[in-house]
Enzyme design. Structure first.
Site, PDB file in Angstrom:
ATOM      1  N   HIS A  40       0.877  -1.145  -0.106  1.00 35.12           N
ATOM      2  CA  HIS A  40       0.080  -0.187  -0.117  1.00 35.12           C
ATOM      3  C   HIS A  40       0.845   1.245  -0.265  1.00 35.12           C
ATOM      4  O   HIS A  40       2.121   1.230   0.702  1.00 35.12           O
ATOM      5  CB  HIS A  40      -0.863   0.031   1.226  1.00 35.12           C
ATOM      6  CG  HIS A  40      -0.217  -0.211   2.458  1.00 35.12           C
ATOM      7  ND1 HIS A  40       0.169   1.008   3.050  1.00 35.12           N
ATOM      8  CD2 HIS A  40       0.142  -0.993   3.318  1.00 35.12           C
ATOM      9  CE1 HIS A  40       0.933   0.674   4.235  1.00 35.12           C
ATOM     10  NE2 HIS A  40       0.712  -0.677   4.268  1.00 35.12           N
ATOM     11  N   ASP A  41       0.466   2.256  -0.783  1.00 32.68           N
ATOM     12  CA  ASP A  41       0.868   3.766  -0.869  1.00 32.68           C
ATOM     13  C   ASP A  41       2.138   3.674  -1.479  1.00 32.68           C
ATOM     14  O   ASP A  41       3.109   4.812  -1.183  1.00 32.68           O
ATOM     15  CB  ASP A  41       1.037   4.202   0.510  1.00 32.68           C
ATOM     16  CG  ASP A  41      -0.339   4.353   1.277  1.00 32.68           C
ATOM     17  OD1 ASP A  41      -1.310   4.938   0.814  1.00 32.68           O
ATOM     18  OD2 ASP A  41      -0.784   3.495   2.228  1.00 32.68           O
ATOM     19  N   GLY A  91       4.966  -0.924   2.943  1.00 30.64           N
ATOM     20  CA  GLY A  91       4.240   0.108   2.299  1.00 30.64           C
ATOM     21  C   GLY A  91       5.054   1.277   2.453  1.00 30.64           C
ATOM     22  O   GLY A  91       6.113   1.494   2.853  1.00 30.64           O
TER      23      GLY A  91
END
Length: 262
Positions: free
Chosen positions: A118-119, A136
């Protein structure tokens, strides 16, 4: 065009000439642009935005929710650029409230079994080799090459045009234009072959090599090296990119091999 054995949510926005093979699952809130091919047994989940002329091979899972216990089902995205190749069993998770999206730039190759958490922000023309795993909030610049089986710590930045050897464990930021190798991961010279292939002149490469002599070979700390580079070397796009990168580094840049050995 999709096979009757695939499932496409009626609200998904699929361009007319996208090819969807059997046993694909495409959820709601998905957009796929022209010319993309989706191989068998791919799952494309909510929040995916996939560009033109991509190839997604069997078993990949795109835009699953983050593996982050703080995630509260925010309305986030996974944004894939144009001409991206995603090989077998790659996983790309969507963003959290930090950046609200995970991004993979155009013309990038994600080899089999790699994981983009994520991200993360992956630049353009990047090559991520087999079974690279990144946590992440990782940022990877354009034209980076990461060797297979590497592991990348959360919030790490890898500068543009750098190349990392297979099996790298990345815990510090990797500055642009360089080769990173050994254990612990450390400076292994300038990525001169890659830079020449991309049209950098001999003068530009020599300037980059001189900058890294200040940083890694003169016994200076990073702040001292940055000050001398700024005062003693003429401004250029490459010089300014390196200075900006090291001054914005929150985790600190990786060490030089001689520093470790000494």
């Amino acid at each position: 065009m999709h096979q009757p054995l695939s499932y496409v949510h009626p609200q998904a926005k699929i361009a007319h000439n996208v090819v969807i093979e059997p046993f694909v699952t495409i959820h709601n809130n998905v957009e796929i642009e022209e010319g993309t091919w989706i191989g068998s047994h791919v799952s494309i989940m909510e929040g995916a935005r996939i560009g033109k002329n991509c190839k997604i091979f069997p078993g990949a899972v795109i835009s699953a929710i983050p593996q982050d216990l703080k995630f509260k089902n925010e309305d986030t995205l996974t944004v894939i650029g144009n001409n991206v190749t995603i090989r077998e069993h790659v996983t790309v998770n969507r963003g959290t409230k930090d950046k609200m999206q995970t991004t993979v730039g155009s013309n990038t190759l994600l080899m089999a079994y790699s994981h983009i958490a994520h991200d993360c922000v992956i630049g353009k023309n990047v090559i991520i080799a087999n079974a690279v795993n990144m946590a992440g909030h990782v940022t990877i610049g354009d034209f980076v090459v990461i060797g297979g089986l590497s592991g990348i710590h959360q919030f790490t930045n890898i500068g543009q045009h750098s190349i990392l050897s297979g099996g790298s464990l990345v815990g510090k930021d990797v500055p642009p234009y360089i080769k990173a190798a050994r254990a612990p991961l450390s400076y292994a010279g300038v990525n001169s072959i890659g830079l020449r292939r991309r049209g950098f002149s001999a003068e530009q490469i020599n300037e980059i090599q001189e900058i890294y002599r200040y940083i890694y070979l003169r016994g200076l700390n990073t702040s001292q090296a940055a000050s001398l580079i700024e005062n003693e070397m003429k401004p250029s796009e490459e010089r300014d990119e390196i200075l900006s990168f090291i001054r914005q580094s929150e985790r600190g840049i990786m060490k030089g091999y001689k520093t470790l050995a000494g």
